[in-house]
Design a protein around this motif. Structure first.
Motif, PDB file in Angstrom:
ATOM      1  N   UNK A  44      16.397 -15.520  64.466  1.00 37.66           N
ATOM      2  CA  UNK A  44      16.697 -14.626  63.342  1.00 37.66           C
ATOM      3  C   UNK A  44      15.717 -13.454  63.330  1.00 37.66           C
ATOM      4  N   UNK A  45      14.455 -13.716  63.620  1.00 35.38           N
ATOM      5  CA  UNK A  45      13.470 -12.633  63.681  1.00 35.38           C
ATOM      6  C   UNK A  45      13.862 -11.624  64.751  1.00 35.38           C
ATOM      7  N   UNK A  46      14.341 -12.106  65.883  1.00 34.39           N
ATOM      8  CA  UNK A  46      14.758 -11.207  66.955  1.00 34.39           C
ATOM      9  C   UNK A  46      15.958 -10.377  66.524  1.00 34.39           C
ATOM     10  N   UNK A  47      16.927 -11.015  65.859  1.00 37.81           N
ATOM     11  CA  UNK A  47      18.100 -10.276  65.376  1.00 37.81           C
ATOM     12  C   UNK A  47      17.694  -9.192  64.397  1.00 37.81           C
ATOM     13  N   UNK A  48      16.788  -9.512  63.478  1.00 36.05           N
ATOM     14  CA  UNK A  48      16.338  -8.522  62.498  1.00 36.05           C
ATOM     15  C   UNK A  48      15.625  -7.368  63.189  1.00 36.05           C
ATOM     16  N   UNK A  49      14.792  -7.692  64.170  1.00 40.24           N
ATOM     17  CA  UNK A  49      14.077  -6.660  64.922  1.00 40.24           C
ATOM     18  C   UNK A  49      15.057  -5.763  65.676  1.00 40.24           C
ATOM     19  N   UNK A  50      16.077  -6.366  66.298  1.00 37.88           N
ATOM     20  CA  UNK A  50      17.073  -5.584  67.029  1.00 37.88           C
ATOM     21  C   UNK A  50      17.830  -4.648  66.098  1.00 37.88           C
ATOM     22  N   UNK A  51      18.126  -5.111  64.901  1.00 37.83           N
ATOM     23  CA  UNK A  51      18.811  -4.259  63.932  1.00 37.83           C
ATOM     24  C   UNK A  51      17.936  -3.071  63.539  1.00 37.83           C
ATOM     25  N   UNK A  52      16.626  -3.295  63.418  1.00 39.29           N
ATOM     26  CA  UNK A  52      15.713  -2.197  63.114  1.00 39.29           C
ATOM     27  C   UNK A  52      15.695  -1.199  64.268  1.00 39.29           C
ATOM     28  N   UNK A  53      15.539  -1.700  65.478  1.00 37.00           N
ATOM     29  CA  UNK A  53      15.536  -0.809  66.649  1.00 37.00           C
ATOM     30  C   UNK A  53      16.837  -0.020  66.739  1.00 37.00           C
ATOM     31  N   UNK A  54      17.964  -0.705  66.565  1.00 36.85           N
ATOM     32  CA  UNK A  54      19.255  -0.026  66.671  1.00 36.85           C
ATOM     33  C   UNK A  54      19.447   1.012  65.568  1.00 36.85           C
ATOM     34  N   UNK A  55      18.874   0.757  64.398  1.00 40.06           N
ATOM     35  CA  UNK A  55      18.940   1.736  63.318  1.00 40.06           C
ATOM     36  C   UNK A  55      18.200   3.012  63.714  1.00 40.06           C
ATOM     37  N   UNK A  56      17.009   2.857  64.287  1.00 40.24           N
ATOM     38  CA  UNK A  56      16.277   4.044  64.742  1.00 40.24           C
ATOM     39  C   UNK A  56      17.102   4.841  65.748  1.00 40.24           C
ATOM     40  N   UNK A  57      17.721   4.146  66.681  1.00 41.58           N
ATOM     41  CA  UNK A  57      18.532   4.828  67.694  1.00 41.58           C
ATOM     42  C   UNK A  57      19.710   5.549  67.052  1.00 41.58           C
ATOM     43  N   UNK A  58      20.326   4.921  66.063  1.00 42.51           N
ATOM     44  CA  UNK A  58      21.469   5.538  65.393  1.00 42.51           C
ATOM     45  C   UNK A  58      21.070   6.780  64.615  1.00 42.51           C
ATOM     46  N   UNK A  59      19.808   6.837  64.201  1.00 38.37           N
ATOM     47  CA  UNK A  59      19.312   8.006  63.468  1.00 38.37           C
ATOM     48  C   UNK A  59      18.841   9.120  64.406  1.00 38.37           C
ATOM     49  N   UNK A  60      18.965   8.883  65.704  1.00 41.31           N
ATOM     50  CA  UNK A  60      18.623   9.911  66.680  1.00 41.31           C
ATOM     51  C   UNK A  60      17.218   9.844  67.214  1.00 41.31           C
ATOM     52  N   UNK A  61      16.499   8.785  66.889  1.00 43.58           N
ATOM     53  CA  UNK A  61      15.131   8.654  67.367  1.00 43.58           C
ATOM     54  C   UNK A  61      15.095   7.999  68.746  1.00 43.58           C
ATOM     55  N   UNK A  62      14.024   8.225  69.449  1.00 40.00           N
ATOM     56  CA  UNK A  62      13.812   7.609  70.758  1.00 40.00           C
ATOM     57  C   UNK A  62      12.954   6.356  70.567  1.00 40.00           C
ATOM     58  N   UNK A  63      13.308   5.276  71.233  1.00 40.68           N
ATOM     59  CA  UNK A  63      12.546   4.036  71.134  1.00 40.68           C
ATOM     60  C   UNK A  63      12.144   3.570  72.527  1.00 40.68           C
ATOM     61  N   UNK A  64      10.850   3.425  72.741  1.00 44.09           N
ATOM     62  CA  UNK A  64      10.328   2.798  73.955  1.00 44.09           C
ATOM     63  C   UNK A  64       9.907   1.380  73.605  1.00 44.09           C
ATOM     64  N   UNK A  65       9.860   0.509  74.603  1.00 43.77           N
ATOM     65  CA  UNK A  65       9.482  -0.877  74.353  1.00 43.77           C
ATOM     66  C   UNK A  65       8.368  -1.304  75.293  1.00 43.77           C
ATOM     67  N   UNK A  66       7.415  -2.035  74.746  1.00 45.68           N
ATOM     68  CA  UNK A  66       6.356  -2.667  75.530  1.00 45.68           C
ATOM     69  C   UNK A  66       6.723  -4.127  75.694  1.00 45.68           C
ATOM     70  N   UNK A  67       6.497  -4.677  76.872  1.00 41.81           N
ATOM     71  CA  UNK A  67       6.871  -6.063  77.130  1.00 41.81           C
ATOM     72  C   UNK A  67       5.979  -7.008  76.330  1.00 41.81           C
ATOM     73  N   UNK A  68       6.574  -7.962  75.615  1.00 41.68           N
ATOM     74  CA  UNK A  68       5.775  -8.943  74.873  1.00 41.68           C
ATOM     75  C   UNK A  68       5.025  -9.858  75.840  1.00 41.68           C
ATOM     76  N   UNK A  69       3.921 -10.419  75.373  1.00 43.15           N
ATOM     77  CA  UNK A  69       3.095 -11.310  76.183  1.00 43.15           C
ATOM     78  C   UNK A  69       3.041 -12.676  75.511  1.00 43.15           C
TER      79      UNK A  69
END
Length: 279
Positions: A44-69
């Motif tokens: 569920x945490x991952x789904x919520x995070x993905x929704x946040x990321x996708x919202x940024x993309x939908x608003x026209x922002x650029x999102x880079x990702x760092x690999x989790x450790x």
């Protein structure tokens, strides 16, 4: 810094760094929100995070990702990983042993991505968690995590004046849990999180600030992200959302209650990469 009511700028395209909560859990307690006995629903945490990321993309922002450790469950809170101003990177030095390896991990990412001006911190600081960058100044907090000496270090490295604020309520252990930038010259904040002297500083610098209630602050409503027009805010912060709409902002409620079990919200998950000088 006083301005009329309403958004002071048009929405601007932002560049954010995020980290997927692949290994997110609450296995230790380093702030009042964390309880290792509370069950975390990681999918569920991952789904919520993905929704946040996708919202940024939908608003026209650029999102880079760092690999989790693996073994760094709080790495999802990318805002703590560094402070970036005009392409200069001030690295984090965490207060807790549990998060200490995150600082070098984030600096390594910046270097691999071609950032040439990166600095390892001499003093404890937790990145954008305790630094809020505006057009003219950087607001910086101390009291629970970041050392006041780090404010001076950041000012020297970044070439921006830094205003020191004192946090006094342990629930709001980082500045970004009690204050966020609505635009480059306007803020929203919860006064109860700050010392009397710091409240006076904020009142003097930002007489038109949006003053949030404790009700909104205690659901991490102030851990919000604004591009000057669109504001991403915790779904539970309904009063704050209504106030923002009244001022003319477009509000995007997000559900991040799973990540809030570790004391984080939208801003905690979002490190802004100010690759170019601010206007």
């Amino acid at each position: 810094m006083a301005r009329p009511d309403g958004p002071s700028t048009a929405p601007t395209r932002r560049h954010y760094l995020m980290c997927r909560p692949t290994y997110f859990t609450v296995e230790y307690a380093i702030n009042p929100w964390m309880d290792p006995d509370v069950v975390v629903d990681r999918p569920r945490a991952i789904r919520q995070w993905e929704e946040l990321r996708d919202l940024y993309l939908s608003l026209g922002h650029r999102v880079s990702e760092i690999a989790p450790i693996e073994g760094l469950p709080d790495m999802v809170f990318a805002a703590n990983g560094a402070l970036v101003v005009d392409g200069r990177v001030y690295g984090a030095r965490f207060a807790s042993a549990e998060r200490t390896p995150e600082g070098p991990a984030y600096l390594d990412w910046f270097r691999q991505e071609g950032y040439t001006e990166t600095s390892e911190a001499k003093y404890v600081n937790e990145g954008e968690g305790d630094f809020i960058t505006l057009d003219e100044v950087v607001l910086a907090a101390t009291g629970f995590r970041t050392e006041a000496a780090a404010h001076q270090e950041a000012e020297r490295l970044l070439g921006r004046p830094v205003v020191t604020l004192q946090l006094v309520d342990p629930r709001f252990y980082h500045l970004d849990t009690a204050l966020f930038a609505l635009s480059g010259d306007r803020i929203a904040y919860y006064p109860g999180a700050f010392s009397k002297g710091s409240r006076r500083v904020l009142e003097a610098l930002f007489p038109d600030a949006l003053i949030a209630t404790e009700e909104d602050a205690r659901v991490l409503g102030l851990n919000a992200v604004s591009d000057g027009h669109d504001v991403v805010v915790a779904a539970e912060a309904t009063r704050l959302a209504d106030r923002l709409r009244t001022l003319g902002f477009t509000v995007h409620p997000v559900e991040l209650d799973e990540l809030r079990k570790a004391g984080g919200g939208a801003k905690c998950c979002t490190l802004e990469l100010r690759d170019h000088p601010l206007a």
